[in-house]
Design a protein around this motif. Structure first.
Motif, PDB file in Angstrom:
ATOM      1  N   LYS A 136       3.446 114.072  -2.877  1.00 13.00           N
ATOM      2  CA  LYS A 136       3.147 115.466  -3.213  1.00 13.00           C
ATOM      3  C   LYS A 136       4.310 116.103  -3.964  1.00 13.00           C
ATOM      4  N   LYS A 137       5.537 115.853  -3.512  1.00 10.06           N
ATOM      5  CA  LYS A 137       6.699 116.384  -4.221  1.00 10.06           C
ATOM      6  C   LYS A 137       6.732 115.899  -5.665  1.00 10.06           C
TER       7      LYS A 137
ATOM      8  N   ASP B 200       3.881 117.540  -7.715  1.00 13.65           N
ATOM      9  CA  ASP B 200       4.205 118.941  -8.010  1.00 13.65           C
ATOM     10  C   ASP B 200       5.195 119.026  -9.168  1.00 13.65           C
ATOM     11  N   ALA B 201       6.207 118.140  -9.153  1.00 11.84           N
ATOM     12  CA  ALA B 201       7.197 118.130 -10.229  1.00 11.84           C
ATOM     13  C   ALA B 201       6.563 117.713 -11.545  1.00 11.84           C
TER      14      ALA B 201
ATOM     15  N   GLU C 209       3.426 118.187 -12.398  1.00  9.35           N
ATOM     16  CA  GLU C 209       2.594 119.308 -12.860  1.00  9.35           C
ATOM     17  C   GLU C 209       3.442 120.359 -13.552  1.00  9.35           C
ATOM     18  N   ARG C 210       4.614 120.674 -12.982  1.00 12.91           N
ATOM     19  CA  ARG C 210       5.511 121.655 -13.607  1.00 12.91           C
ATOM     20  C   ARG C 210       5.990 121.160 -14.974  1.00 12.91           C
TER      21      ARG C 210
END
Length: 210
Positions: free
Chosen positions: A197-198, A201-202, A204-205
């Protein structure tokens, strides 16, 4: 003049991924034949082929079914290009692979090695966006610590510093996303899903920003 195999090797062969000076100082090993999972050097010593000769011999060396298939095919057709024409075995193999591929993946591109496949995939992606009228879409994202091959395009998406530094002037660097395979977490609290997940998320950013 010394015409030993070792001297002839040093005189004429360029060994990939090898420090030539260190190679010439190390004990000399030269493979003469192979069978099953073992390589045999010129002195007859058996050496376990732990990387399947760079992943090319996954079924072992000299398997009689593989040898017979190679012999039969070589007697019929050894090679024919796929540029502008086709051949029977390529069609048959592509069809069989498409039948087991997931989703709507139904076309095959054949190449001689992994680097060439990565190179082709990068070029196909760039060409796709150019044909769609968006030639500016020519940057890639790859995972930190990834290795994709030793051709120039493959090195662009492979961020291992020592591997790519000598060729930096030729490379267009890719954007780097963290790998979901984490080695820095506390083992007591580590979980695959947390690290994935981390990383996602990175990613996606990164995609949003660029």
């Amino acid at each position: 003049m010394d015409d030993s195999l070792q001297v002839r090797d040093y005189r004429h062969l360029w060994h990939p991924y090898t420090d030539q000076a260190a190679y010439e100082q190390a004990p000399y090993v030269c493979i003469e034949w192979a069978e099953g999972p073992f390589l045999y050097d010129t002195s007859g010593r058996a050496i376990l082929d732990g990387i399947s000769s760079w992943w090319c011999v996954a079924l072992g060396h000299g398997h009689p079914h593989v040898v017979e298939a190679i012999r039969e095919q070589a007697g019929c057709l050894q090679q024919s290009i796929l540029g502008g024409l086709s051949h029977v075995r390529a069609v048959e193999l592509a069809e069989r692979l498409a039948a087991i591929a997931p989703g709507d993946l139904n076309r095959c591109y054949f190449a001689a090695d992994g680097s060439s496949v990565v190179e082709a995939a990068l070029k196909i992606a760039v060409q796709y966006w150019r044909l769609r009228g968006q030639p500016q879409k020519a940057r890639f994202v790859s995972l930190e610590g990834a290795y994709h091959g030793d051709t120039l395009g493959a090195m662009c998406v492979g961020p291992i510093a020592w591997f790519r530094e000598p060729y930096g002037a030729l490379l267009q660097p890719a954007l780097q996303a963290p790998s979901p395979s984490c080695t820095c977490c506390d083992p007591a609290t580590w979980s695959d899903l947390h690290c994935a997940k981390k990383a996602l998320d990175a990613l996606e950013r990164l995609l949003t920003e660029h």
